[in-house]
Design a protein around this motif. Structure first.
Motif, PDB file in Angstrom:
ATOM      1  N   LEU A   1       0.851  -1.176   0.000  1.00 27.15           N
ATOM      2  CA  LEU A   1       0.000   0.000   0.000  1.00 27.15           C
ATOM      3  C   LEU A   1       0.895   1.237   0.000  1.00 27.15           C
ATOM      4  N   ASP A   2       0.903   1.954  -1.126  1.00 27.45           N
ATOM      5  CA  ASP A   2       1.742   3.135  -1.290  1.00 27.45           C
ATOM      6  C   ASP A   2       0.820   4.331  -1.535  1.00 27.45           C
ATOM      7  N   THR A   3       0.628   5.159  -0.511  1.00 30.66           N
ATOM      8  CA  THR A   3      -0.324   6.273  -0.627  1.00 30.66           C
ATOM      9  C   THR A   3       0.147   7.326  -1.631  1.00 30.66           C
ATOM     10  N   ASP A   4       1.447   7.554  -1.735  1.00 30.85           N
ATOM     11  CA  ASP A   4       1.960   8.531  -2.711  1.00 30.85           C
ATOM     12  C   ASP A   4       1.649   8.081  -4.130  1.00 30.85           C
ATOM     13  N   PHE A   5       1.872   6.795  -4.382  1.00 34.16           N
ATOM     14  CA  PHE A   5       1.584   6.240  -5.713  1.00 34.16           C
ATOM     15  C   PHE A   5       0.082   6.323  -6.011  1.00 34.16           C
ATOM     16  N   ILE A   6      -0.739   5.969  -5.022  1.00 32.01           N
ATOM     17  CA  ILE A   6      -2.196   6.004  -5.201  1.00 32.01           C
ATOM     18  C   ILE A   6      -2.673   7.432  -5.470  1.00 32.01           C
ATOM     19  N   ASN A   7      -2.128   8.397  -4.721  1.00 30.64           N
ATOM     20  CA  ASN A   7      -2.528   9.799  -4.907  1.00 30.64           C
ATOM     21  C   ASN A   7      -2.144  10.310  -6.293  1.00 30.64           C
ATOM     22  N   GLU A   8      -0.947   9.928  -6.760  1.00 30.50           N
ATOM     23  CA  GLU A   8      -0.505  10.355  -8.086  1.00 30.50           C
ATOM     24  C   GLU A   8      -1.368   9.733  -9.176  1.00 30.50           C
ATOM     25  N   LYS A   9      -1.690   8.467  -8.988  1.00 32.78           N
ATOM     26  CA  LYS A   9      -2.572   7.779  -9.938  1.00 32.78           C
ATOM     27  C   LYS A   9      -3.946   8.436  -9.966  1.00 32.78           C
ATOM     28  N   ASN A  10      -4.487   8.743  -8.781  1.00 34.60           N
ATOM     29  CA  ASN A  10      -5.798   9.391  -8.701  1.00 34.60           C
ATOM     30  C   ASN A  10      -5.778  10.788  -9.321  1.00 34.60           C
ATOM     31  N   ARG A  11      -4.626  11.470  -9.205  1.00 34.27           N
ATOM     32  CA  ARG A  11      -4.497  12.804  -9.798  1.00 34.27           C
ATOM     33  C   ARG A  11      -4.621  12.723 -11.325  1.00 34.27           C
ATOM     34  N   ILE A  12      -3.956  11.728 -11.919  1.00 30.03           N
ATOM     35  CA  ILE A  12      -4.019  11.526 -13.376  1.00 30.03           C
ATOM     36  C   ILE A  12      -5.447  11.186 -13.790  1.00 30.03           C
ATOM     37  N   ILE A  13      -6.085  10.289 -13.032  1.00 28.50           N
ATOM     38  CA  ILE A  13      -7.458   9.871 -13.355  1.00 28.50           C
ATOM     39  C   ILE A  13      -8.415  11.070 -13.268  1.00 28.50           C
ATOM     40  N   LYS A  14      -8.284  11.861 -12.195  1.00 27.11           N
ATOM     41  CA  LYS A  14      -9.171  13.016 -12.008  1.00 27.11           C
ATOM     42  C   LYS A  14      -8.970  14.041 -13.122  1.00 27.11           C
ATOM     43  N   LYS A  15      -7.706  14.290 -13.474  1.00 29.35           N
ATOM     44  CA  LYS A  15      -7.388  15.271 -14.522  1.00 29.35           C
ATOM     45  C   LYS A  15      -8.035  14.888 -15.847  1.00 29.35           C
ATOM     46  N   TYR A  16      -7.846  13.628 -16.248  1.00 31.51           N
ATOM     47  CA  TYR A  16      -8.367  13.214 -17.550  1.00 31.51           C
ATOM     48  C   TYR A  16      -9.869  12.937 -17.516  1.00 31.51           C
ATOM     49  N   SER A  17     -10.403  12.605 -16.358  1.00 31.70           N
ATOM     50  CA  SER A  17     -11.851  12.443 -16.257  1.00 31.70           C
ATOM     51  C   SER A  17     -12.550  13.758 -16.581  1.00 31.70           C
ATOM     52  N   ILE A  18     -11.926  14.870 -16.170  1.00 34.06           N
ATOM     53  CA  ILE A  18     -12.476  16.193 -16.473  1.00 34.06           C
ATOM     54  C   ILE A  18     -12.292  16.513 -17.955  1.00 34.06           C
ATOM     55  N   LEU A  19     -11.089  16.208 -18.494  1.00 30.45           N
ATOM     56  CA  LEU A  19     -10.825  16.485 -19.909  1.00 30.45           C
ATOM     57  C   LEU A  19     -11.734  15.653 -20.820  1.00 30.45           C
TER      58      LEU A  19
ATOM     59  N   ASN B   1     -13.176   3.952 -16.521  1.00 31.17           N
ATOM     60  CA  ASN B   1     -13.067   2.652 -15.845  1.00 31.17           C
ATOM     61  C   ASN B   1     -11.757   1.953 -16.178  1.00 31.17           C
ATOM     62  N   SER B   2     -11.252   2.140 -17.399  1.00 27.82           N
ATOM     63  CA  SER B   2      -9.964   1.545 -17.769  1.00 27.82           C
ATOM     64  C   SER B   2      -8.831   2.150 -16.955  1.00 27.82           C
ATOM     65  N   LEU B   3      -8.884   3.469 -16.740  1.00 26.02           N
ATOM     66  CA  LEU B   3      -7.840   4.138 -15.961  1.00 26.02           C
ATOM     67  C   LEU B   3      -7.883   3.734 -14.492  1.00 26.02           C
ATOM     68  N   LYS B   4      -9.053   3.344 -14.003  1.00 30.02           N
ATOM     69  CA  LYS B   4      -9.208   2.982 -12.593  1.00 30.02           C
ATOM     70  C   LYS B   4      -8.810   1.535 -12.301  1.00 30.02           C
ATOM     71  N   SER B   5      -8.464   0.774 -13.329  1.00 29.37           N
ATOM     72  CA  SER B   5      -8.108  -0.631 -13.105  1.00 29.37           C
ATOM     73  C   SER B   5      -6.873  -0.737 -12.223  1.00 29.37           C
ATOM     74  N   ARG B   6      -6.787  -1.805 -11.456  1.00 29.25           N
ATOM     75  CA  ARG B   6      -5.693  -1.970 -10.502  1.00 29.25           C
ATOM     76  C   ARG B   6      -4.358  -2.177 -11.209  1.00 29.25           C
ATOM     77  N   ALA B   7      -3.292  -1.776 -10.545  1.00 34.04           N
ATOM     78  CA  ALA B   7      -1.949  -1.903 -11.102  1.00 34.04           C
ATOM     79  C   ALA B   7      -1.187  -3.024 -10.403  1.00 34.04           C
ATOM     80  N   LYS B   8      -0.475  -3.820 -11.180  1.00 30.48           N
ATOM     81  CA  LYS B   8       0.414  -4.837 -10.623  1.00 30.48           C
ATOM     82  C   LYS B   8       1.849  -4.354 -10.790  1.00 30.48           C
TER      83      LYS B   8
END
Length: 230
Positions: free
Chosen positions: A110-128, A195-202
């Motif tokens: 569980l890496d909160t920095d990684f999750i926050n950065e991922k969520n930032r990208i998702i939020k940015k493009y969800s608006i675009l 939904n594709s951007l929200k998929s889990r990362a391995k």
């Protein structure tokens, strides 16, 4: 493109579900792949027939260029989600009895920095991603205010030169049909993109920092690709 969706996917993705390559050879998943292709082919043929009937029997030329296209887009989206859910269920069932598979163990981090950065990208493009939908809605509103002033014969298609090459009698369908089709397809693309951007990362725990960097880079590029598609 949809027919070959699995061939175009990653080596560890099966209809947008992360799987070990050992699963791909199982008959259950081969059967789901065949089922998707069969349903897609049946739907494609059905919508071709609907298009031909619209043109040659009902003489509904404009409707034939809008309704079947939007209908098929919605249909293929529905069957993809259907197969996707079937794959997830099958994966869950098989994971309970994997004695015959040699699977690599995976650490959960569980890496909160990684999750926050991922969520930032998702939020940015969800608006675009909303931009094309907003444009279509604004066009629809503008058309509503100008509907009464439109001529009785309106252009419905333009050639490569930019000159209109097809015309139709003014009606609610001929004026708003193409805009509504664009909004409908836009909603489908928007939903699948987010939904594709929200998929889990391995991530690889051997070199976790490089793995995180590579995934965020991939996420940004695939998000930009979806934006261009939108």
């Amino acid at each position: 493109m949809m027919y070959f969706t699995q061939a175009l996917s990653g080596k560890r993705q099966f209809y947008s579900v992360s799987l070990n390559s050992d699963y791909f050879t199982k008959e259950e998943f081969k059967s789901l792949d065949k089922k998707f292709k069969l349903l897609l082919t049946i739907g494609f043929i059905a919508f071709i027939i609907i298009t031909l009937i619209s043109i040659y029997i009902f003489k509904a030329y404009l409707a034939s260029s809008i309704i079947p296209i939007l209908g098929f887009c919605i249909y293929q989206f529905i069957i993809f989600v259907y197969i996707h859910n079937k794959v997830k269920t099958k994966k869950k069932d098989l994971s309970l009895e994997i004695n015959d598979l040699e699977l690599q163990r995976t650490k959960i981090i569980l890496d909160t920095d990684f999750i926050n950065e991922k969520n930032r990208i998702i939020k940015k493009y969800s608006i675009l991603f909303l931009a094309p939908l907003i444009v279509n809605i604004l066009v629809s509103i503008y058309l509503s205010t100008q509907y009464n002033s439109l001529p009785d014969i309106i252009p419905t298609h333009w050639g490569f030169s930019g000159q209109p090459d097809a015309f139709s009698q003014k009606s609610f369908f001929s004026v708003f049909g193409i805009v509504l089709m664009s909004i409908g397809i836009g909603i489908i693309i928007y939903t699948s993109s987010v939904n594709s951007l929200k998929s889990r990362a391995k991530l690889s725990y051997v070199n976790i920092n490089e793995s995180k960097k590579a995934h965020l880079n991939y996420l940004s590029k695939i998000a930009f690709t979806f934006f261009i598609l939108n």
